[in-house]
Write an enzyme that holds these catalytic residues in place. Structure first.
Site, PDB file in Angstrom:
ATOM      1  N   HIS A  53       0.864  -1.134   0.037  1.00  0.00           N
ATOM      2  CA  HIS A  53      -0.143  -0.063  -0.067  1.00  0.00           C
ATOM      3  C   HIS A  53       0.837   1.134   0.211  1.00  0.00           C
ATOM      4  CE1 HIS A  53      -2.959   2.988   1.373  1.00  0.00           C
ATOM      5  NE2 HIS A  53      -4.028   2.067   1.042  1.00  0.00           N
ATOM      6  N   ASP A 107      -7.960  -4.809  -0.456  1.00  0.00           N
ATOM      7  CA  ASP A 107      -8.506  -5.763  -1.538  1.00  0.00           C
ATOM      8  C   ASP A 107      -8.189  -7.186  -1.372  1.00  0.00           C
ATOM      9  OD1 ASP A 107      -9.579  -3.718  -3.334  1.00  0.00           O
ATOM     10  OD2 ASP A 107      -7.695  -2.768  -3.591  1.00  0.00           O
TER      11      ASP A 107
HETATM   12  C1  LIG Z   1      -0.491  -0.493  -4.099  1.00  0.00           C
HETATM   13  C2  LIG Z   1       1.228  -0.156  -4.443  1.00  0.00           C
HETATM   14  C3  LIG Z   1       0.986   0.365  -5.947  1.00  0.00           C
HETATM   15  C4  LIG Z   1       1.830   0.811  -3.547  1.00  0.00           C
HETATM   16  O1  LIG Z   1       3.070   0.893  -4.168  1.00  0.00           O
HETATM   17  P1  LIG Z   1       4.040   1.658  -3.353  1.00  0.00           P
HETATM   18  O2  LIG Z   1       4.068   1.977  -2.058  1.00  0.00           O
HETATM   19  O3  LIG Z   1       4.414   2.971  -4.433  1.00  0.00           O
HETATM   20  O4  LIG Z   1       5.415   1.005  -3.528  1.00  0.00           O
HETATM   21  P2  LIG Z   1       6.597   0.713  -4.515  1.00  0.00           P
HETATM   22  O5  LIG Z   1       6.188   0.675  -5.880  1.00  0.00           O
HETATM   23  O6  LIG Z   1       7.511   1.845  -4.226  1.00  0.00           O
HETATM   24  O7  LIG Z   1       7.405  -0.433  -4.057  1.00  0.00           O
HETATM   25  C5  LIG Z   1       8.201  -0.657  -2.953  1.00  0.00           C
HETATM   26  C6  LIG Z   1       8.796  -2.039  -2.788  1.00  0.00           C
HETATM   27  O8  LIG Z   1       8.080  -2.839  -2.523  1.00  0.00           O
HETATM   28  C7  LIG Z   1       7.796  -3.797  -3.827  1.00  0.00           C
HETATM   29  N1  LIG Z   1       6.310  -4.212  -3.899  1.00  0.00           N
HETATM   30  C8  LIG Z   1       5.307  -3.354  -3.526  1.00  0.00           C
HETATM   31  N2  LIG Z   1       4.030  -3.892  -3.708  1.00  0.00           N
HETATM   32  C9  LIG Z   1       4.314  -5.174  -3.960  1.00  0.00           C
HETATM   33  C10 LIG Z   1       3.705  -6.497  -3.875  1.00  0.00           C
HETATM   34  N3  LIG Z   1       2.138  -6.421  -3.905  1.00  0.00           N
HETATM   35  N4  LIG Z   1       4.177  -7.589  -4.217  1.00  0.00           N
HETATM   36  C11 LIG Z   1       5.510  -7.599  -4.125  1.00  0.00           C
HETATM   37  N5  LIG Z   1       6.701  -6.651  -4.168  1.00  0.00           N
HETATM   38  C12 LIG Z   1       5.859  -5.345  -3.805  1.00  0.00           C
HETATM   39  C13 LIG Z   1       8.260  -3.223  -4.859  1.00  0.00           C
HETATM   40  O9  LIG Z   1       8.773  -4.099  -5.843  1.00  0.00           O
HETATM   41  C14 LIG Z   1       9.350  -2.360  -4.435  1.00  0.00           C
HETATM   42  O10 LIG Z   1      10.339  -3.171  -4.339  1.00  0.00           O
HETATM   43  P3  LIG Z   1      11.863  -2.576  -4.480  1.00  0.00           P
HETATM   44  O11 LIG Z   1      12.292  -1.615  -3.518  1.00  0.00           O
HETATM   45  O12 LIG Z   1      12.882  -3.960  -4.353  1.00  0.00           O
HETATM   46  O13 LIG Z   1      12.163  -2.100  -6.168  1.00  0.00           O
HETATM   47  C15 LIG Z   1       1.993  -1.485  -4.492  1.00  0.00           C
HETATM   48  O14 LIG Z   1       2.047  -2.159  -3.424  1.00  0.00           O
HETATM   49  C16 LIG Z   1       1.121  -2.722  -5.520  1.00  0.00           C
HETATM   50  O15 LIG Z   1       1.276  -2.645  -6.686  1.00  0.00           O
HETATM   51  N6  LIG Z   1       0.363  -3.532  -4.867  1.00  0.00           N
HETATM   52  C17 LIG Z   1      -0.280  -4.599  -5.569  1.00  0.00           C
HETATM   53  C18 LIG Z   1      -1.659  -4.212  -6.137  1.00  0.00           C
HETATM   54  C19 LIG Z   1      -2.669  -3.861  -5.077  1.00  0.00           C
HETATM   55  O16 LIG Z   1      -3.162  -4.834  -4.287  1.00  0.00           O
HETATM   56  N7  LIG Z   1      -3.407  -2.771  -4.984  1.00  0.00           N
HETATM   57  C20 LIG Z   1      -4.212  -2.436  -3.876  1.00  0.00           C
HETATM   58  C21 LIG Z   1      -4.030  -1.417  -3.059  1.00  0.00           C
HETATM   59  S1  LIG Z   1      -5.010  -0.923  -1.764  1.00  0.00           S
END
Ligand SMILES: CC(C)(COP(=O)(O)OP(=O)(O)OC[C@H]1O[C@@H](n2cnc3c(N)ncnc32)[C@H](O)[C@@H]1OP(=O)(O)O)[C@@H](O)C(=O)NCCC(=O)NCCS
Length: 171
Positions: A53, A107
């Site tokens: 998240h 979710d």
């Molecule tokens: C929600 C989301 C977009 C938030 O992303 P964010 O806080 O911007 O996180 P980042 O994109 O900066 O990722 C940080 C690190 O965690 C990892 N990461 C984040 N979400 C991940 C997941 N669901 N599974 C595996 N790795 C994940 C990224 O690959 C990144 O790794 P790195 O530092 O080695 O490159 C992301 O967690 C995601 O895509 N989740 C899956 C989709 C989902 O469930 N969405 C509903 C949200 S309520």
């Protein structure tokens, strides 16, 4: 305001994630295959839907509440393989990715709940949005009063523990 809130749900990483969660559970197929699936994702740096998240770096507090309600629902309607795989998946993801602040989000459980309620997958995001309209409008109304962005530090100041009044008994 509601139109922009609906717009922010667009895409598989946001509002569409609960549909994707079910696809992932289906793809995994059995509890035994969960560790292999997670290891594969970690190695290939792919995102596991229903985890992570932008704001919460602990388990999403909404997921904790929904998980409890999901358990009640499954107890009443019968547990199934999706539920078992989900529980196993959450445990393994927490072990492998918890230290990076990646935990189940709301979710992860909402897709399971909607499926169990018989709601078709392509209506998941719409149902999720409908349930949020009252909250969105309450935020909008509060925000108009002081015109500051609250999230994520807003503090609820309304009444607590209000009794539920069935619709037909309300004025
Ligand atoms: C929600 C989301 C977009 C938030 O992303 P964010 O806080 O911007 O996180 P980042 O994109 O900066 O990722 C940080 C690190 O965690 C990892 N990461 C984040 N979400 C991940 C997941 N669901 N599974 C595996 N790795 C994940 C990224 O690959 C990144 O790794 P790195 O530092 O080695 O490159 C992301 O967690 C995601 O895509 N989740 C899956 C989709 C989902 O469930 N969405 C509903 C949200 S309520």
């Amino acid at each position: 305001m509601v139109a922009s809130a609906v717009g922010t749900l667009a895409g598989p990483l946001h509002g569409g994630a609960n549909e994707e969660v079910l696809a992932v559970l289906q793809k995994i197929g059995s509890v035994e295959r969960v560790p292999e699936f997670v290891d594969d994702c970690v190695q290939n740096k792919c995102r596991i839907m229903g985890f992570g998240h932008r704001v919460y770096k602990v388990k999403d507090p909404r997921a904790i509440i929904l998980q409890r309600l999901a358990e009640e629902l499954f107890e009443e309607k019968g547990y199934d393989e999706y539920y078992d795989i989900a529980i196993a998946l959450e445990k393994v993801v927490e072990e492998r990715l918890g230290q990076k602040g990646i935990y189940a989000n709301v979710d992860f459980y909402s897709g399971l709940v909607y499926r169990k309620l018989g709601i078709p997958n392509d209506l998941f995001t719409s149902v999720f949005a409908i349930a949020r309209v009252a909250g969105w409008l309450a935020h909008w109304k509060e925000q108009l009063e002081i015109n500051r962005i609250f999230r994520p530090t807003q503090i609820y100041t309304g009444p607590h523990n209000c009794p539920y009044i069935p619709l037909h008994e309300r004025l």
